[in-house]
Design an enzyme around this catalytic site. Structure first.
Site, short mmCIF file in Angstrom:
data_model
loop_
_atom_site.label_atom_id
_atom_site.label_comp_id
_atom_site.label_asym_id
_atom_site.label_seq_id
_atom_site.Cartn_x
_atom_site.Cartn_y
_atom_site.Cartn_z
N SER A 183 0.80 -1.23 0.00
CA SER A 183 0.00 0.00 0.00
C SER A 183 0.83 1.28 0.00
CB SER A 183 -0.95 -0.01 1.19
OG SER A 183 -0.20 0.03 2.39
N HIS A 211 -5.71 -4.51 -1.54
CA HIS A 211 -5.50 -3.35 -2.43
C HIS A 211 -5.46 -3.76 -3.90
CE1 HIS A 211 -4.86 0.12 0.19
NE2 HIS A 211 -4.24 -0.68 1.02
N LYS A 242 -12.70 -1.69 0.53
CA LYS A 242 -11.90 -0.82 -0.35
C LYS A 242 -12.60 -0.71 -1.72
CE LYS A 242 -7.59 -1.06 2.17
NZ LYS A 242 -7.11 -2.18 2.99
C1 LIG Z 1 -6.98 -2.61 4.40
C2 LIG Z 1 -6.27 -3.88 4.51
C3 LIG Z 1 -6.70 -4.87 5.41
C4 LIG Z 1 -7.81 -4.65 6.37
O1 LIG Z 1 -9.06 -4.70 5.74
P1 LIG Z 1 -10.36 -4.38 6.59
O2 LIG Z 1 -11.44 -5.11 5.88
O3 LIG Z 1 -10.52 -2.90 6.59
O4 LIG Z 1 -10.13 -4.91 7.96
C5 LIG Z 1 -6.02 -6.07 5.42
N1 LIG Z 1 -4.96 -6.29 4.60
C6 LIG Z 1 -4.52 -5.37 3.75
C7 LIG Z 1 -3.36 -5.67 2.86
C8 LIG Z 1 -5.15 -4.13 3.68
O5 LIG Z 1 -4.69 -3.20 2.84
#
Ligand SMILES: *Cc1c(COP(=O)(O)O)cnc(C)c1O
Length: 396
Positions: A183, A211, A242
């Protein structure tokens, strides 16, 4: 009773503030979308949401959620295995497997829970987990909950991974774990090479597609689409928070027996509430939309290409990206904060990141492009970056 502890916390909080690491939250008063209103009343263009497909305020998803409120009510008031499994949950799990070309899927309240609950039920002290050093916090926490031997390799470093695999031949089973897209840089894990090493050294692979799902690959099917490995990776995890609508919810998908075992033993699944039916219904609609048209993915990819090329032409130092994350490198921590603040004055909402979120002296502003952005939004963003970049001496 509280006094000593209160003093302790006050001191710690002050230290966080003095280190410049205190997180203040900006308050948004509109829906999450390209143009948002913040609590000062100002309208700004949002370039720091994970709203990659622009679905966070999708009329279609809102409609699907509203309909489910009428047909299935508000909440489940139960974990899945007691009385918290609805027809919509089963349908959504089927849609997830279909989307990723996997055998089965299991829902969680969040991907944080999916990652927290994936290792401990599957592996023990006889096994090995080999993890990329830049993996998400939830993977690190999940690994901590598991008794398996731990190995770590530098980000996407295949020589180090190979060394870990050699040493880990001492263990019974091996699992390589990686984020699909990292990220902070926006780089994609070299899954083709990881898979080749896994095959050579008899290891399984897990990819966190949080992501990358919806973003990477021609039709947004993630890293397994990009590297032509659909159905080959044992475990994928991901989020509905996301690209996939941005509400809440996570999942693990992959081999049938793995998912089966998680339903039996995964603690965040067994001991935490089922997601609301409206979230499941909107998720089903979202996956249906993805299979009906590739419009959003196409727009996201062309928006990203457009934005990156304009920024490079303006003279900015952009990290090579294969996702919708565009890291504008500034190196200096203070400069990254200054620049983000000035960009906000120009109506561009972005976030500056610096140590310890990114390595020392590698401060940056992370721009996240969305299919919800129009060309005029992207142009406005580039113009603001150019103006402020010149003002601060970042570009000539
Ligand atoms: C955002 C993210 C998470 C967490 O996801 P949520 O559903 O918001 O708990 C887990 N792993 C990665 C790689 C992320 O970018």
């Amino acid at each position: 009773m509280y006094q000593d502890f209160q003093k302790h916390l006050q001191k710690e909080l002050k230290a966080i503030e003095e280190a410049g690491l205190y997180k203040n939250e900006r308050i948004i008063t509109s829906a999450q979308q390209a143009a948002i209103r913040v609590s000062t009343g100002k309208e700004v263009l949002n370039f720091c949401a994970n709203n990659y497909l622009g679905l966070a305020n999708s009329k279609e998803l809102i409609k699907a959620a509203k309909e489910a409120l009428d047909t299935h009510g508000y909440g489940m008031s139960s974990v899945r295995f007691i009385c918290g499994t609805g027809d919509l949950h089963k349908q959504l799990e089927a849609k997830i497997s279909e989307f990723f070309g996997t055998e089965d899927a299991i829902l969680y309240a969040a991907c944080f829970d999916a990652n927290g609950g994936v290792f401990e039920p599957l592996l023990d002290e006889n096994d090995a987990i080999i993890s990329d050093s830049l993996n998400h916090a939830s993977i690190i926490d999940g690994v901590r909950l598991c008794k398996a031997q731990r190995y770590r390799y530098a980000n996407a470093n295949m020589d180090e991974l190979e060394n870990c695999l050699k040493v880990a031949q001492a263990q019974r089973h091996r699992l390589i774990v990686t984020d699909g897209v990292f990220s902070m840089d926006g780089n994609v894990a070299p899954l083709d090479k990881i898979y080749a090493l896994a095959t050579k050294y008899n290891a399984m692979v897990m990819v966190d597609e949080s992501h990358s799902a919806g973003v990477v690959g021609k039709t947004g099917r993630g890293t397994t689409e990009q590297f032509n490995l659909r159905g080959k990776i044992e475990i994928l995890t991901g989020t509905l928070g996301k690209a996939f609508g941005g509400a809440v919810g996570g999942f693990t998908t992959g081999k049938k027996e793995i998912i089966d075992m998680l339903r039996q033993r995964s603690r965040p699944y067994l001991f935490s509430n089922s997601i609301p039916p409206m979230i499941a219904a909107a998720g089903i609609r979202m996956f249906d939309m993805m299979s009906e048209t590739n419009e959003l993915q196409d727009k996201l990819h062309s928006n990203t290409d457009y934005f990156v090329s304009k920024m490079k032409a303006a003279g900015f130092d952009i990290k090579p990206t294969q996702s919708a994350i565009c890291a504008v490198m500034l190196y200096d921590a203070k400069l990254s904060q200054q620049m983000a603040a000035k960009l906000l004055d120009e109506g561009i909402y972005v976030t500056g990141f610096y140590y310890p979120v990114v390595p020392k002296d590698l401060a940056r502003i992370r721009v996240q492009v969305s299919a919800g952005h129009e060309i005029e939004h992207l142009d406005k963003c580039v113009a603001a970056f150019t103006k402020i970049g010149k003002e601060l001496g970042v570009i000539k």
